[in-house]
Design an enzyme around this catalytic site. Structure first.
Site, PDB file in Angstrom:
ATOM      1  N   ASP A  67      10.484  15.562  -1.447  1.00 25.24           N
ATOM      2  CA  ASP A  67      11.059  14.489  -2.277  1.00 25.24           C
ATOM      3  C   ASP A  67      11.427  13.259  -1.451  1.00 25.24           C
ATOM      4  O   ASP A  67      12.368  12.540  -1.787  1.00 25.24           O
ATOM      5  CB  ASP A  67      12.292  14.985  -3.049  1.00 25.24           C
ATOM      6  CG  ASP A  67      12.018  16.269  -3.807  1.00 25.24           C
ATOM      7  OD1 ASP A  67      11.028  16.307  -4.544  1.00 25.24           O
ATOM      8  OD2 ASP A  67      12.789  17.235  -3.643  1.00 25.24           O
ATOM      9  N   HIS A  80       4.429  13.907  -7.007  1.00 24.39           N
ATOM     10  CA  HIS A  80       4.330  12.608  -6.343  1.00 24.39           C
ATOM     11  C   HIS A  80       4.368  11.498  -7.386  1.00 24.39           C
ATOM     12  O   HIS A  80       3.498  11.408  -8.245  1.00 24.39           O
ATOM     13  CB  HIS A  80       3.052  12.536  -5.508  1.00 24.39           C
ATOM     14  CG  HIS A  80       3.066  13.492  -4.351  1.00 24.39           C
ATOM     15  ND1 HIS A  80       1.975  13.727  -3.552  1.00 24.39           N
ATOM     16  CD2 HIS A  80       4.057  14.270  -3.852  1.00 24.39           C
ATOM     17  CE1 HIS A  80       2.293  14.611  -2.609  1.00 24.39           C
ATOM     18  NE2 HIS A  80       3.548  14.954  -2.789  1.00 24.39           N
TER      19      HIS A  80
END
Length: 432
Positions: free
Chosen positions: A14, A42
Site C-alpha cells: 500500500d 494498485h
C-alpha cells in the site's frame, strides 16, 4: 542508462506503487507483473478518473505498452475476466495489450475455499489473508500438483488433472475443515469457458524479455505487496506467499538477474499495515487516526482499515539491503501536512533492554520490541500537488534529507498527490 527498472514496495504494501508505475511507463514498452495475484490493489488516478487494478499490470492503460503477467503470478481466470471486462467496457483493448506466461499457476474455486476454511479454523490467530486463494495456489505450485495456464492447451488432460487435485482438496475441506466440497463440474465448466481466451494470450515471456533487452527496449517490472511481506524475508508467518523482493523478478519473469538495472523502492512517508503481524511503530492515538483519515488508509482490495504509524527506518533499511535499492520514491508526503512534529523510528529497544538497528527475522522475535523515535519539527504549509522541490517547506525538506541519511539511499522521486502529474522526478530511473 537502465533499460530494466523494478518498482516495488519497501514496507508492508500500500505504498502507492500503481501511480508510479503508470507514470514511468510513459517511456516503457513493456510492464511486467512477476509475483502475487489479485490480492494486489494498485490505484491509478488519471485526469481525475480512478482505476483500481488487482491482477493486470498498471501499464494496461497505455496505448503503446504491452502488459505481461509472468510465471511468478498466480492467476485467477475469474478475476482476470472480470478485470478485463471492466476495462474493455471503458474502451481499453485489453486483449491487444496483455500477454501471459503459460507457466502461471491457476487459482480455482477450491483454492478460495481452502483459504477461507483455514482462516476460519485459525480463529483469533488468523493471518489476515485476502481470502482469494493466493496461498493455496502457491502451495499447489510448490507441491507440483498445481494446474497452469499451459495445461489449458490440452483440455482432456486438464480435466483429468483437475479431477485428481480436486479429490485431494475436497477430502481436506470435508474431513478436516468440516466445510462443503467444491463442485468439480462447475470448476471444469467455468475454466473451459475461458480457456481459449487465456491460451490466445500466451507467450514465451523469458524469450520476449531477452529480445527486448537486446533491442534496448525499456521494461518496467511491477511489484505487488511490499518487502516486509516477503515469504522468506518478511514478518513470517504474517506474510504473503510470494517473493516480493527484487530477487523475485528473475524467478517470476525469466529475466536474467544480471539484467536488472535499477530498483526503485516505493516508500510511504509514514507506515501502514493491513491485517495481523508485527508493527513496532504503530500508533493507537489521535495521530494514528489523523494519518488514517488524511491518507484514506483503506485497502483497495479488501476495503479493510489499515493500521498506521510513524515511518520505521529500521524496517526500511532491511528493505534497502534485501533489494539493493537504487533509489526511493517518497509518497504521501502531503498526508503529514499540519502536524506540529513528525517522528522517525531509528532503532528498536528489545525486551532485554538492548538497542538494535536491524529487524528481527520471525514474528515471534518482534514481541516486546519498542520503537525508539527521533522527533523533528512538522510543517503547516500544504505540500499537496507541489511539483517542484523548491516549493516544499524547509521542514519537509529536512524530513526528506533525514530519511536519506538514515537509509543511505537517495529519494529520486517525490509524490505529492494521487494524480500522476502531482510528482517530482528528481532522477528518472531509466536515465540513472
Amino acid at each position: 542508462m537502465g533499460n530494466n527498472v523494478v518498482v516495488l514496495g519497501t514496507q508492508w504494501g500500500d505504498e502507492g506503487k500503481g501511480k508510479i508505475v503508470d507514470l514511468l511507463t510513459e517511456r516503457a514498452k513493456y510492464v511486467v507483473r512477476y509475483q502475487g495475484g489479485h490480492n494486489a490493489g494498485h490505484t491509478l488516478v488519471i485526469n481525475g478518473e480512478k482505476t483500481v487494478l488487482h491482477l493486470i499490470p498498471s501499464g494496461i492503460l497505455r496505448e503503446n505498452v504491452t502488459s505481461i503477467i509472468g510465471n511468478g503470478v498466480v492467476l485467477s481466470p475469474a478475476a482476470l475476466m472480470k478485470e478485463m471486462k471492466e476495462l474493455e467496457d471503458r474502451g481499453i483493448p485489453v486483449r491487444e495489450r496483455l500477454l501471459l506466461s503459460e507457466a502461471c499457476p491457476l487459482i480455482l474455486d477450491y483454492h478460495v475455499a481452502l483459504d477461507n476454511a483455514r482462516e476460519k479454523a485459525r480463529g483469533a490467530k488468523a493471518i489476515g489473508t485476502t481470502g482469494r486463494g493466493i496461498g493455496p495456489a502457491y502451495e499447489d505450485k510448490v507441491a507440483r500438483r498445481g494446474l497452469r495456464v499451459g495445461d489449458l492447451f490440452d483440455k482432456e488432460t486438464f480435466a483429468e488433472k483437475l479431477k485428481e487435485v480436486m479429490e485431494y482438496h475436497n477430502f481436506q475441506l470435508v474431513n478436516y475443515y468440516k466445510a462443503e466440497a467444491v463442485d468439480y463440474q462447475k470448476v471444469l465448466d467455468d475454466t473451459m469457458a475461458v480457456a481459449d481466451i487465456l491460451t490466445s494470450m500466451v507467450v514465451d515471456v523469458s524469450d520476449l524479455l531477452d529480445q527486448a533487452r537486446q533491442r534496448g527496449d525499456f521494461v518496467m517490472f511491477e511489484g505487488a505487496q511490499g518487502t516486509l511481506l516477503d515469504i522468506d524475508h518478511g514478518t513470517y508467518p504474517y506474510v504473503t506467499s510470494s517473493n516480493t523482493t527484487a530477487g523475485g523478478v528473475a524467478t517470476g519473469s525469466g529475466l536474467g538477474p544480471r539484467y536488472v538495472d535499477y530498483v526503485l523502492g516505493i516508500l510511504k512517508a509514514y507506515s501502514t499495515r493491513v491485517g495481523a503481524g508485527p508493527f513496532p511503530a504503530e500508533l493507537f492515538d489521535e495521530t494514528g487516526e489523523f494519518l488514517c483519515k488524511q491518507g484514506n488508509e483503506f485497502g483497495a482490495t479488501t476495503g479493510r482499515r489499515r493500521r498506521t504509524g510513524w515511518l520505521d527506518t529500521v524496517a526500511v533499511r532491511r528493505a534497502v539491503q534485501l533489494n539493493s535499492l537504487s533509489g526511493f520514491c517518497l509518497t504521501k508526503l502531503d498526508v503529514l501536512d499540519g502536524l506540529k512534529e513528525v517522528k522517525l523510528c531509528v532503532a528498536y529497544r528489545m525486551p532485554d533492554g538492548r538497542e538494535v538497528t536491524t529487524t528481527p527475522l520471525a514474528a515471534d522475535d518482534w514481541k516486546g520490541v519498542e520503537p525508539i523515535y527521533e522527533t523533528m519539527p512538522g510543517w503547516s504549509e500544504s505540500t499537496f500537488g507541489v511539483k517542484d522541490r523548491s516549493g516544499l517547506p524547509q521542514a519537509a525538506l529536512n524530513y526528506i534529507k533525514r530519511i536519506e541519511e538514515l537509509t543511505g539511499v537517495p529519494i529520486d522521486i517525490i509524490s505529492t498527490g494521487p494524480d500522476r502529474t502531482e510528482t517530482m522526478i528528481l532522477r528518472d530511473p531509466f536515465d540513472a
